[in-house]
Design a protein around this motif. Structure first.
Motif, short mmCIF file in Angstrom:
data_model
loop_
_atom_site.label_atom_id
_atom_site.label_comp_id
_atom_site.label_asym_id
_atom_site.label_seq_id
_atom_site.Cartn_x
_atom_site.Cartn_y
_atom_site.Cartn_z
N ILE A 179 0.82 -1.13 0.14
CA ILE A 179 0.00 0.14 0.22
C ILE A 179 0.97 1.26 0.00
N TYR A 212 -3.56 6.23 10.50
CA TYR A 212 -3.16 7.20 9.25
C TYR A 212 -2.94 8.37 9.56
N PRO A 246 -0.34 5.89 5.51
CA PRO A 246 -0.31 5.08 6.80
C PRO A 246 0.75 4.97 7.66
N SER A 287 -6.59 1.75 0.64
CA SER A 287 -6.04 1.42 1.97
C SER A 287 -7.09 0.49 2.48
N ILE A 314 -6.85 7.04 -0.15
CA ILE A 314 -6.07 7.87 0.62
C ILE A 314 -6.15 9.26 0.01
#
Length: 725
Positions: free
Chosen positions: A478, A649, A623, A583, A554
């Motif tokens: 990710i 996050y 993240p 995510s 995101i």
């Protein structure tokens, strides 16, 4: 099409079909292929329930014996698939010629290689759907789509097939996605010698005609790539689909053998024998038998060919081949599930098909509108999760306008890929001078560069999209972080005469239950990305139908849907649906309505604040990767995987403050406290959640340098203002 060559080896009964390729028997080493060769009737019985339908007594008897009747539902099924079959008009050196083609995946049409021998042949080509007589014998309304070989085109001369992209919108404004498509099944044994096939066609470009079970299969050897079927009363049409009685496509019609006398002369329907039939219409001659290319063999090479095309076409093709035709969608909407099937001879159970939402466990089915119905069968578990954690139902991204069906609903979820523009390498990405001067931004440290996923072309680690960029963590699969240019100033609801609502930007038909399907980015290796299947099959405990995670943007979709033209806005919208921007976030964290003061709420407040203040902002997000993050047992396209899930996050908002810039950093967790923004002044209830950007950097494990943002951190000022409020 006009008759051209009449001496193809594949048209001679008993002759080798295609000598330069392996036989079906050599390619198909699966248990199913071996069973199809040993006992084709049993495989045919299995095919009766492959899309979730319940086999009827008549269908069962027809599989066991020569049985000339079909159920009445044969007619509505035929009517359903007709909408996916088109009359083709092609410009050639000989003038305008016609053929048949059919939709095989969202946006893609199949016909013969001899119809489209190269991409140039598709220039000016048209596909006209609905070209048949109505119930009164008049003209049925038609819709016409242009061929767009520059977006997708593949073909193969030996297997005599071509696949070309069609324009998303017809000449009258109708959406191609509304027509659905027909499944290309890679399994063998869809028909065999002695059975009957149906051909739905536009012979010589005429109104649609149906050779309704008038074609008996005379050869279907596993050693050949073709099947041959008689054509005493009906001739074939180039590029037409050849169906079995369950309306599975068994073959792509390629050509046929014309009846001849002992002197080798060809028989015309007038009764006359002639020495040559070159440039005769197909309807002028008497056909002895037809030849079709096995769909299973085409399926064996089509995904790899699609992978070589620009854009993310391979997952589209593979998803459509896994399931997805209009028939399976209609069955899924009925909510049927088939009963165990007996072969009727030995009393032996040959298959039990009990599938939730009537979807094949092999893959995804269709919504009948170009979308996909994904199977809900795989279970995964969260390693180390407390045993008393309550199940959390998954849902679409927070800002979706579509309501998520209840987890106990019997109606299948329907997924469709949004409109995503090709030519990703030309994207400009995040613009650092978006606020006038170069905005301070995160930088990957040498340690960070070492764990970032590299671009396959050697061009670094930045994945550039329209108005944002993404840097990927190669092992965690990710984003390490994202950078986006956000402008909420005076956004119109209509641009270039088109609405900028979510459905229109995604290219979805109105008033349909559709959820977005995400795609991988071909610019980095697939092993560095979590594919869509990870999020759509993330059941976190056995027996649960509740998904563990949302597909959390995101870079927020709405944040980059701005611009002067509709195409520019739509490009930004589509780019956010790459899994590189996805995510794993639980619904209570990702969606504003499902939680309180969460990631979704912060996104909404940034939108409102910057919109009211008429200012542009830059947003960085990603993240927090903890060494002890919990492990999750899920799957990707290749099978089972084990992935660590971030516990939190971070987001940093940068705005222009006079001639300088100011930055506000946040670490968001599920229990985040609400806040109210006024030029990003922090209210007292936010004090406990505000973080120094230097503290955020400490969480980065040495991978990301935030020193430029630390220099403009407004933490102390925000704390002081919060104390006085």
């Amino acid at each position: 099409m006009k008759i051209r060559e009449v001496n193809e080896a594949r048209w001679e009964s008993g002759a080798p079909a295609i000598s330069s390729r392996q036989s079906v028997a050599a390619v198909g080493k699966s248990a199913r292929a071996r069973l199809a060769a040993a006992d084709p009737a049993i495989v045919a019985i299995r095919n009766l329930s492959s899309e979730g339908q319940r086999p009827t007594r008549i269908e069962m008897e027809a599989m066991i014996e020569d049985f000339d009747l079909v159920d009445a539902n044969f007619i509505p099924r035929c009517n359903l698939i007709m909408n996916c079959i088109a009359r083709l008009q092609i410009d050639t050196e000989r003038g305008r010629e016609q053929a048949t083609g059919f939709l095989v995946a969202p946006g893609l049409l199949m016909t013969n290689h001899h119809v489209l021998p190269n991409a140039e042949a598709a220039i000016g080509g048209l596909a006209q759907f609905g070209y048949w007589h109505d119930i009164a014998g008049g003209d049925n309304p038609t819709v016409t789509f242009a061929m767009e070989a520059d977006r997708f085109f593949v073909n193969d001369k030996e297997l005599d097939f071509a696949v070309v992209a069609l324009s998303p919108t017809a000449t009258n404004g109708a959406a191609l996605s509304e027509r659905g498509y027909l499944k290309l099944s890679p399994g063998t044994g869809k028909t065999y010698e002695g059975k009957f096939v149906t051909i739905v066609q536009h012979p010589d470009g005429d109104y649609m005609q149906i050779a309704l079970r008038e074609n008996k299969v005379v050869t279907a050897s596993q050693e050949e790539f073709v099947i041959r079927y008689t054509a005493d009363t009906a001739h074939g049409s180039s590029g037409a689909p050849v169906f079995n009685d369950s309306f599975q496509i068994a073959a792509l019609h390629s050509g046929g053998r014309i009846k001849r006398n002992e002197a080798g002369q060809f028989l015309l329907k007038s009764g006359e024998y002639v020495a040559s039939v070159d440039d005769r219409d197909e309807s002028d001659v008497v056909w002895e038998f037809n030849v079709g290319i096995r769909i299973s063999r085409i399926c064996a090479i089509l995904p790899e060919m699609a992978a070589a095309q620009p854009g993310s076409w391979r997952p589209v093709v593979e998803a459509a081949m896994a399931s997805g035709d209009v028939l399976s969608a209609a069955i899924a909407r009925k909510g049927n599930s088939s009963a165990p099937i007996s072969d009727g001879r030995e009393g032996k159970l040959v298959e039990e098909v009990t599938q939730k939402r009537a979807v094949s466990a092999a893959g995804s089915a269709s919504d009948g509108l170009g979308g996909l119905i994904l199977p809900l069968a795989l279970r995964v578990s969260l390693v180390g999760a407390p045993s008393d954690v309550a199940p959390v139902a998954t849902a679409p991204e927070r800002s979706t306008v579509k309501a998520e069906p209840p987890v106990d609903s019997t109606e299948a979820a329907t997924f469709q890929i949004p409109v995503i523009f090709d030519d990703l390498p030309s994207r400009q990405g995040f613009k650092r001078k978006f606020l006038g001067k170069s905005a301070p931004m995160p930088k990957l440290t040498p340690q960070g560069e070492a764990i970032a996923a590299p671009l396959l072309d050697g061009g670094g680690t930045e994945l550039k999209y329209n108005k944002f960029s993404v840097w990927m963590h190669a092992e965690r699969r990710i984003a390490l972080f994202t950078a986006s240019n956000v402008d909420w100033r005076d956004r119109p609801k209509t641009v270039d005469g088109k609405s900028t609502d979510r459905d229109t930007l995604c290219g979805f038909p109105p008033d349909k239950r559709i959820y977005e399907q995400w795609v991988t980015d071909p610019r980095i290796a697939a092993r560095h990305q979590l594919p869509d299947i990870f999020f759509t099959k993330d059941y976190y405990k056995p027996g649960s139908e509740a998904g563990a995670f949302d597909k959390g943007h995101i870079v927020r979709r709405d944040d980059v849907c701005w611009g002067d033209t509709f195409d520019d806005i739509q490009m930004g919208n589509g780019d956010t649906f790459h899994v590189t921007n996805c995510s794993p976030q639980i619904g209570a964290f990702n969606q504003a309505p499902k939680g309180q003061d969460n990631w979704g709420d912060l996104e909404v407040l940034v939108e409102k604040q910057t919109g009211l203040d008429k200012e542009k902002v830059v947003i960085y997000a990603g993240p927090i990767f903890g060494a002890k993050d919990r492990w999750f047992n899920g799957r990707d396209d290749d099978g089972a995987i084990r992935v660590q899930i971030p516990r939190a996050y971070w987001k940093i908002v940068v705005n222009k403050q006079g001639s300088a810039a100011g930055a506000y950093g946040f670490v968001l967790k599920q229990d985040i406290v609400p806040f109210t923004e006024d030029e990003f002044k922090i209210t007292p209830n936010w004090r406990g959640e505000l973080e120094r950007i230097s503290a955020i950097q400490d969480e980065m494990r040495g991978w990301i340098d935030l020193s430029e943002l630390i220099a403009i951190d407004q933490y102390d000022e925000a704390i002081a203002n919060a104390d006085t409020m």
